[in-house]
Design an enzyme around this catalytic site. Structure first.
Site, PDB file in Angstrom:
ATOM      1  N   ARG A  15       0.835  -1.199   0.000  1.00 55.55           N
ATOM      2  CA  ARG A  15       0.000   0.000   0.000  1.00 55.55           C
ATOM      3  C   ARG A  15       0.876   1.259   0.000  1.00 55.55           C
ATOM      4  NH1 ARG A  15      -3.440  -1.447   5.270  1.00 55.55           N
ATOM      5  NH2 ARG A  15      -1.447  -2.458   5.710  1.00 55.55           N
ATOM      6  N   LYS A  75       2.148   1.602   7.367  1.00 50.36           N
ATOM      7  CA  LYS A  75       2.490   0.739   8.505  1.00 50.36           C
ATOM      8  C   LYS A  75       3.409   1.456   9.489  1.00 50.36           C
ATOM      9  CE  LYS A  75       1.213  -2.776   9.243  1.00 50.36           C
ATOM     10  NZ  LYS A  75      -0.089  -3.097   9.924  1.00 50.36           N
ATOM     11  N   TYR A  94      -0.398   4.089  10.856  1.00 50.73           N
ATOM     12  CA  TYR A  94      -0.759   3.071  11.855  1.00 50.73           C
ATOM     13  C   TYR A  94       0.456   2.830  12.753  1.00 50.73           C
ATOM     14  CZ  TYR A  94      -4.961   1.760   9.260  1.00 50.73           C
ATOM     15  OH  TYR A  94      -6.188   1.785   8.646  1.00 50.73           O
ATOM     16  N   GLU A 118      -5.060   4.342  14.130  1.00 50.17           N
ATOM     17  CA  GLU A 118      -6.018   3.422  14.754  1.00 50.17           C
ATOM     18  C   GLU A 118      -6.658   3.969  16.025  1.00 50.17           C
ATOM     19  OE1 GLU A 118      -2.780   2.869  14.617  1.00 50.17           O
ATOM     20  OE2 GLU A 118      -2.061   2.286  16.599  1.00 50.17           O
ATOM     21  N   ASP A 198     -20.118 -11.444  20.695  1.00 52.65           N
ATOM     22  CA  ASP A 198     -19.609 -10.150  21.146  1.00 52.65           C
ATOM     23  C   ASP A 198     -20.055  -9.966  22.599  1.00 52.65           C
ATOM     24  OD1 ASP A 198     -18.576  -7.483  19.304  1.00 52.65           O
ATOM     25  OD2 ASP A 198     -19.203  -7.102  21.366  1.00 52.65           O
ATOM     26  N   ARG A 203     -24.405  -3.904  20.328  1.00 54.67           N
ATOM     27  CA  ARG A 203     -23.825  -4.301  19.045  1.00 54.67           C
ATOM     28  C   ARG A 203     -24.492  -5.586  18.527  1.00 54.67           C
ATOM     29  NH1 ARG A 203     -22.162  -2.575  14.368  1.00 54.67           N
ATOM     30  NH2 ARG A 203     -20.642  -3.950  13.388  1.00 54.67           N
ATOM     31  N   LEU A 240     -11.596  -6.128  19.820  1.00 58.80           N
ATOM     32  CA  LEU A 240     -10.749  -4.947  20.042  1.00 58.80           C
ATOM     33  C   LEU A 240     -11.222  -4.216  21.281  1.00 58.80           C
ATOM     34  CD1 LEU A 240      -8.568  -2.894  19.097  1.00 58.80           C
ATOM     35  CD2 LEU A 240     -10.365  -1.690  17.871  1.00 58.80           C
ATOM     36  N   VAL A 267      -7.449 -11.986  13.393  1.00 58.95           N
ATOM     37  CA  VAL A 267      -7.308 -10.658  12.767  1.00 58.95           C
ATOM     38  C   VAL A 267      -6.763  -9.660  13.792  1.00 58.95           C
ATOM     39  CG1 VAL A 267      -8.479  -8.894  11.387  1.00 58.95           C
ATOM     40  CG2 VAL A 267      -9.308 -11.246  11.322  1.00 58.95           C
ATOM     41  N   ILE A 269      -4.354  -9.827  15.549  1.00 60.88           N
ATOM     42  CA  ILE A 269      -2.926 -10.057  15.779  1.00 60.88           C
ATOM     43  C   ILE A 269      -2.139  -8.741  15.821  1.00 60.88           C
ATOM     44  CG2 ILE A 269      -2.399 -10.434  13.311  1.00 60.88           C
ATOM     45  CD1 ILE A 269      -0.876 -12.350  16.307  1.00 60.88           C
ATOM     46  N   ASP A 270      -2.641  -7.705  15.123  1.00 61.21           N
ATOM     47  CA  ASP A 270      -1.902  -6.433  15.151  1.00 61.21           C
ATOM     48  C   ASP A 270      -2.013  -5.753  16.510  1.00 61.21           C
ATOM     49  OD1 ASP A 270      -4.564  -5.836  14.853  1.00 61.21           O
ATOM     50  OD2 ASP A 270      -4.276  -4.284  13.342  1.00 61.21           O
ATOM     51  N   VAL A 298      -1.855 -13.160   9.911  1.00 61.77           N
ATOM     52  CA  VAL A 298      -1.155 -12.148   9.125  1.00 61.77           C
ATOM     53  C   VAL A 298      -1.474 -10.764   9.685  1.00 61.77           C
ATOM     54  CG1 VAL A 298      -0.906 -11.115   6.837  1.00 61.77           C
ATOM     55  CG2 VAL A 298      -1.103 -13.601   7.075  1.00 61.77           C
ATOM     56  N   ALA A 299      -0.413 -10.020  10.012  1.00 64.23           N
ATOM     57  CA  ALA A 299      -0.611  -8.758  10.729  1.00 64.23           C
ATOM     58  C   ALA A 299      -1.026  -7.616   9.801  1.00 64.23           C
ATOM     59  CB  ALA A 299       0.662  -8.389  11.483  1.00 64.23           C
ATOM     60  N   MET A 301      -3.189  -7.856   6.816  1.00 70.53           N
ATOM     61  CA  MET A 301      -4.021  -8.551   5.825  1.00 70.53           C
ATOM     62  C   MET A 301      -4.400  -7.666   4.638  1.00 70.53           C
ATOM     63  SD  MET A 301      -6.282 -10.636   8.591  1.00 70.53           S
ATOM     64  CE  MET A 301      -7.356 -11.507   7.484  1.00 70.53           C
TER      65      MET A 301
HETATM   66  N1  LIG Z   1      -4.591  -8.140  10.861  1.00 71.18           N
HETATM   67  C1  LIG Z   1      -4.947  -7.096  10.117  1.00 71.18           C
HETATM   68  O1  LIG Z   1      -4.448  -6.914   9.021  1.00 71.18           O
HETATM   69  C2  LIG Z   1      -5.998  -6.145  10.615  1.00 71.18           C
HETATM   70  C3  LIG Z   1      -6.612  -5.231   9.753  1.00 71.18           C
HETATM   71  C4  LIG Z   1      -7.631  -4.403  10.262  1.00 71.18           C
HETATM   72  C5  LIG Z   1      -7.995  -4.483  11.610  1.00 71.18           C
HETATM   73  N2  LIG Z   1      -7.329  -5.375  12.403  1.00 71.18           N
HETATM   74  C6  LIG Z   1      -7.659  -5.550  13.826  1.00 71.18           C
HETATM   75  O2  LIG Z   1      -8.896  -6.203  13.974  1.00 71.18           O
HETATM   76  C7  LIG Z   1      -9.377  -5.967  15.296  1.00 71.18           C
HETATM   77  C8  LIG Z   1     -10.858  -5.606  15.243  1.00 71.18           C
HETATM   78  O3  LIG Z   1     -11.021  -4.344  14.610  1.00 71.18           O
HETATM   79  P1  LIG Z   1     -12.459  -3.685  14.408  1.00 71.18           P
HETATM   80  O4  LIG Z   1     -12.264  -2.492  13.539  1.00 71.18           O
HETATM   81  O5  LIG Z   1     -13.443  -4.702  14.017  1.00 71.18           O
HETATM   82  O6  LIG Z   1     -12.784  -3.181  15.880  1.00 71.18           O
HETATM   83  P2  LIG Z   1     -14.218  -2.775  16.450  1.00 71.18           P
HETATM   84  O7  LIG Z   1     -13.979  -1.858  17.589  1.00 71.18           O
HETATM   85  O8  LIG Z   1     -15.116  -2.309  15.334  1.00 71.18           O
HETATM   86  O9  LIG Z   1     -14.816  -4.154  16.962  1.00 71.18           O
HETATM   87  C9  LIG Z   1     -14.281  -4.864  18.033  1.00 71.18           C
HETATM   88  C10 LIG Z   1     -15.406  -5.631  18.692  1.00 71.18           C
HETATM   89  O10 LIG Z   1     -14.828  -6.508  19.677  1.00 71.18           O
HETATM   90  C11 LIG Z   1     -15.761  -6.591  20.730  1.00 71.18           C
HETATM   91  N3  LIG Z   1     -15.078  -7.153  21.905  1.00 71.18           N
HETATM   92  C12 LIG Z   1     -14.194  -6.562  22.730  1.00 71.18           C
HETATM   93  N4  LIG Z   1     -13.776  -7.438  23.670  1.00 71.18           N
HETATM   94  C13 LIG Z   1     -14.425  -8.606  23.417  1.00 71.18           C
HETATM   95  C14 LIG Z   1     -14.409  -9.892  24.022  1.00 71.18           C
HETATM   96  N5  LIG Z   1     -13.628 -10.155  25.090  1.00 71.18           N
HETATM   97  N6  LIG Z   1     -15.187 -10.859  23.485  1.00 71.18           N
HETATM   98  C15 LIG Z   1     -15.965 -10.606  22.412  1.00 71.18           C
HETATM   99  N7  LIG Z   1     -16.020  -9.412  21.790  1.00 71.18           N
HETATM  100  C16 LIG Z   1     -15.253  -8.424  22.293  1.00 71.18           C
HETATM  101  C17 LIG Z   1     -16.285  -5.176  20.893  1.00 71.18           C
HETATM  102  O11 LIG Z   1     -17.494  -5.131  21.602  1.00 71.18           O
HETATM  103  C18 LIG Z   1     -16.421  -4.745  19.425  1.00 71.18           C
HETATM  104  O12 LIG Z   1     -17.735  -4.975  18.919  1.00 71.18           O
HETATM  105  C19 LIG Z   1      -8.478  -4.845  15.830  1.00 71.18           C
HETATM  106  O13 LIG Z   1      -7.490  -5.385  16.692  1.00 71.18           O
HETATM  107  C20 LIG Z   1      -7.818  -4.276  14.604  1.00 71.18           C
HETATM  108  O14 LIG Z   1      -6.561  -3.650  14.891  1.00 71.18           O
HETATM  109  C21 LIG Z   1      -6.354  -6.186  11.932  1.00 71.18           C
END
Ligand SMILES: NC(=O)c1ccc[n+]([C@@H]2O[C@H](COP(=O)([O-])OP(=O)(O)OC[C@H]3O[C@@H](n4cnc5c(N)ncnc54)[C@H](O)[C@@H]3O)[C@@H](O)[C@H]2O)c1
Length: 375
Positions: A15, A75, A94, A118, A198, A203, A240, A267, A269-270, A298-299, A301
């Site tokens: 990117r 990144k 990020y 973020e 969740d 939500r 998250l 997901v 993992i980051d 994959v950190a 994705m």
């Molecule tokens: N690996 C990657 O490439 C990549 C890319 C984008 C986002 N992410 C990561 O994905 C994760 C989720 O992002 P998002 O935008 O969906 O966040 P978000 O805030 O929209 O959603 C997170 C959800 O997790 C729920 N939650 C929190 N603790 C919980 C628990 N113990 N059990 C069940 N649910 C719980 C929250 O209520 C919320 O609905 C983040 O860590 C983000 O950094 C990773």
């Protein structure tokens, strides 16, 4: 202001932080933009397209960091980039510092103003600069999981959607935010049997409406997750807690409850990972096995689909980049409290409390530092 766009140097990252449209907005507002040669190539953007909108092309990252006051990236900076940062710089990218004490300390030492995509919030407390990448990652999570379930790739050998007379695979999504909803929507589209867990009841209500009965929503207690786990073929972790390290929603002991060669996609993992047995992997070597369960962690994705991701990301970041360039970090944050939530490190201090707690360094409120550092 001079705005610099270096090439991304993290492994498998294609990117770029600014498109020609972003260059145009900045140049029209009276700013200078320099872009590292080839920075857009991974996203199918040629140097000439940047030049046509008024950017200057510089030969390497050192030249970009040397010239620019604000560095816009995708990144987190790699060690060679941290070494190029100075107190005069504003870094907008990020960062995911809660899971990386070494990087936090590096950014503290460099003295720059570091704003993390973020943790920027909108007026409703949502994360507008995480959302577009979460949409992409959520959709990839199910695609990747479906692929990993194929036998030659080490999976159980089950088709996500089943066929007439043969049941579909079971998919559990833990965390029903932006990632989780998008992962579930693709799983529903592929005709899997889908459960979304969740801890936020409001939500779950929203998701219930969105899915219209095509997925089950479940409260994510430890027991409810554990009871469902033995039936699952694919589990996608997408929890998250804003700015903090991800909580573990599946521990190592619980892997023994799962089917052999089931697939876990983490997901989160980051943010350190939401399965105890997760460790970051790359697109070139995305999976490993623990106790007979495949892990895909994959950190970055969205980096796999740079043409989609670059435009999705920059559509969201561009207004903030323009605001930062127009006003400077201190005034931009004063006028936009949501942007201020993105400030993680200023002048050697950590200004975002969950990060300070996670990496065990003192927290200093941003209001005490930003005007001073940016003056
Ligand atoms: N690996 C990657 O490439 C990549 C890319 C984008 C986002 N992410 C990561 O994905 C994760 C989720 O992002 P998002 O935008 O969906 O966040 P978000 O805030 O929209 O959603 C997170 C959800 O997790 C729920 N939650 C929190 N603790 C919980 C628990 N113990 N059990 C069940 N649910 C719980 C929250 O209520 C919320 O609905 C983040 O860590 C983000 O950094 C990773």
């Amino acid at each position: 202001m001079k705005v610099g766009v270096p090439s991304e140097i993290k492994v498998d990252e294609y990117r770029v932080a600014l498109t020609p449209a972003g260059v145009r907005e900045l140049v029209d507002a009276g700013h200078e933009v320099c872009v590292q040669r080839g920075a857009g190539v991974g996203s199918a953007i040629a140097d000439e397209q940047y030049e046509a909108q008024g950017a200057r092309i510089l030969p390497d990252g050192a030249a970009v960091f040397g010239e620019a006051d604000m560095i816009v990236k995708v990144k987190e900076p790699q060690p060679t980039e941290v070494a190029l940062l100075e107190p005069r710089h504003t870094l907008f990218t990020y960062l995911h510092l809660a899971a990386d004490k070494g990087l936090t300390e590096g950014l503290m030492r460099c003295g720059a103003t570091c704003i993390a995509y973020e943790t920027v919030e909108d007026v409703r407390g949502r994360l507008p600069l995480l959302a577009p990448m979460s949409e992409v990652a959520g959709k990839i999570a199910t695609q990747a999981g479906a692929f990993m379930l194929e036998k030659p790739l080490g999976g159980r050998g089950i088709l996500l959607g089943g066929v007439p007379g043969v049941a579909a695979a079971n998919v559990m999504v833990i965390g029903g935010g932006v990632v989780g909803m998008n992962a579930a929507m693709i799983a529903i589209g592929m005709q899997a049997t889908v459960y979304v867990f969740d801890r936020n009841i409001d939500r779950l209500r929203e998701l219930d409406n969105v899915f219209g009965g095509r997925a089950d929503t479940c409260f994510a207690s430890t027991l409810s997750v554990e009871e469902r786990l033995p039936e699952m073929d694919l589990v996608i972790g997408a929890v998250l807690v804003h700015g903090a390290k991800a909580p573990h929603v599946i521990g190592r002991a619980q892997l023994s409850l799962m089917k052999r060669h089931a697939v876990l996609v983490d997901v989160s993992i980051d943010q350190g990972g939401c399965f105890e047995t997760s460790r970051p992997t790359t697109h070139s070597d995305p999976t490993y096995e623990v106790d007979g369960v495949a892990h895909y962690c994959v950190a970055n994705m969205p980096g796999a689909v740079p043409i989609t991701s670059t435009y999705a990301l920059t559509n969201a970041t561009m207004p903030y980049v323009v605001q930062l360039a127009n006003l400077g970090a201190a005034r931009a944050c004063e006028e936009n409290p949501g942007l201020k939530m993105g400030v993680n490190v200023v002048g050697g201090k950590v200004t975002y409390e969950p990060v300070a707690q996670a990496v065990d360094v003192p927290y200093v409120p941003v209001d005490e530092l930003l005007p001073v550092a940016a003056a």
